[in-house]
Design an enzyme around this catalytic site. Structure first.
Site, PDB file in Angstrom:
ATOM      1  N   THR A 164      -4.105   5.329   3.203  1.00 45.61           N
ATOM      2  CA  THR A 164      -2.797   5.839   2.786  1.00 45.61           C
ATOM      3  C   THR A 164      -2.854   6.506   1.424  1.00 45.61           C
ATOM      4  OG1 THR A 164      -1.864   3.981   4.003  1.00 45.61           O
ATOM      5  CG2 THR A 164      -0.359   5.213   2.637  1.00 45.61           C
TER       6      THR A 164
ATOM      7  N   LYS B 192       0.831  -1.219   0.000  1.00 44.22           N
ATOM      8  CA  LYS B 192       0.000   0.000   0.000  1.00 44.22           C
ATOM      9  C   LYS B 192       0.858   1.259   0.000  1.00 44.22           C
ATOM     10  CE  LYS B 192       0.553   1.219   4.531  1.00 44.22           C
ATOM     11  NZ  LYS B 192       0.737   2.541   5.147  1.00 44.22           N
TER      12      LYS B 192
END
Length: 334
Positions: A249, A192
């Site tokens: 994120t 991620k």
């Protein structure tokens, strides 16, 4: 076995390590917070604040800052929160002082660049026999430190130990969900960060919300493909430590990785971005390691490959975007 550990060490006093120390102290644990920098130890001891990495947050009274590995000796469990690229050296230094059999919860999100190894592999090599767990999920350090609510994945192969660790770190505002898939938790947390750089580049180039959503979705497909190839469960990656962390994120400028990508998209050289940062941007080191793992497992990951190429200055941002947009038409699948 479900009774909580009473004294816990936190290795790493960056923003995330300090935030987790706060959670443990609020849960009633005695916390030893180990820091590499003497200035961080001094600030916490004298000012009650980690002025360098988490300014504006008063450190809880139950947290004792130290720079000495010897102070870890009577801790019953360890949270390892040093950056992924430094985990090996810190664990090697701490190993003689960590109690035999003490579980280690891995909280760094990355892949060791030089070896391509996950953090569980690094732990097995530096502290053989130490029970491992992985903590990952949507959790900005500043939110957690301030007591704002979130939920995370706590992955542990031993269900009873996992429950005891969950009891140790759980407070109403920090809710761990148990899993047994350590690989999935690790892969989701590492990839991620790379995808957040890609989304940041999209924002920096003003490519629009549609492009951002498309990058996140196809990026998740890349994460799932590699994770499953490495032995992860698809449902793990669809949970908090995969999709949940990806959404956070890739959607906020508070993300160091996304903000790095935004600067790249606006034409700022990587060296200039990194030189102005105190905290580590894990995706920069992780991107080439992810690509190497993808090659090893025969997995196609064009977005991660593009990010790695940009970071290594092998292609311009504009060139990488053009290559992605001109890929052959394919059937949508994970």
């Amino acid at each position: 076995m479900s009774e909580a550990f009473s004294k816990v060490a936190v290795l790493g006093a960056g923003a995330w390590g300090t935030a987790l120390a706060q959670v443990l102290a609020r849960a009633g644990r005695d916390v030893v917070l180990w820091a590499h920098e003497p200035s961080v130890v001094e600030a916490i001891r004298e000012e009650g604040e980690n002025e360098i990495y988490l300014p504006g947050v008063d450190v809880e009274d139950g947290v004792t800052a130290t720079g000495d590995y010897e102070d870890l000796a009577d801790c019953e469990a360890v949270l390892a929160v040093v950056p992924a690229q430094h985990l090996r050296s810190v664990l090697e230094g701490a190993a003689p002082h960590i109690a035999k059999g003490a579980p280690v919860v891995l909280c760094a999100k990355g892949i060791e660049r030089d070896t391509g190894k996950l953090m569980t592999d690094v732990l097995a090599e530096t502290l053989p026999g130490a029970p491992a767990a992985v903590l990952s999920g949507p959790s900005f350090a500043i939110d957690v430190a301030r007591g704002l609510p979130t939920a995370v994945t706590l992955a542990c192969a031993d269900e009873a130990l996992g429950m005891k660790l969950a009891e140790t770190i759980s407070i109403p505002a920090f809710r761990p969900y148990l899993a047994d898939d350590l690989i999935g938790a690790e892969v989701g947390g590492a990839i991620k960060n790379v995808l957040a750089i890609a989304c940041g580049i999209s924002e920096g180039k003003d490519l629009g919300a549609s492009a951002h959503a498309a990058l996140m979705t196809r990026g998740f497909a890349e994460m799932a493909r590699l994770g499953v190839a490495m032995g992860a469960k698809a449902e793990t990656l669809s949970g908090l430590c995969g999709l949940g962390d990806l959404v956070l994120t890739c959607s906020s400028t508070n993300s160091r990785n996304m903000s790095c990508g935004m600067a790249l998209g606006r034409g700022v050289p990587l060296d200039a971005i990194m030189s102005g940062r105190k905290a580590v941007t894990e995706g920069v080191a992780t991107a080439p390691a992810v690509v190497a793992l993808a090659d090893k497992h025969g997995i196609e990951m064009p977005i991660c490959q593009a990010v790695a190429a940009i970071l290594e200055d092998r292609v311009s941002v504009e060139g990488a975007i053009e290559e992605l947009l001109n890929r052959p038409i394919k059937t949508e699948r994970l």
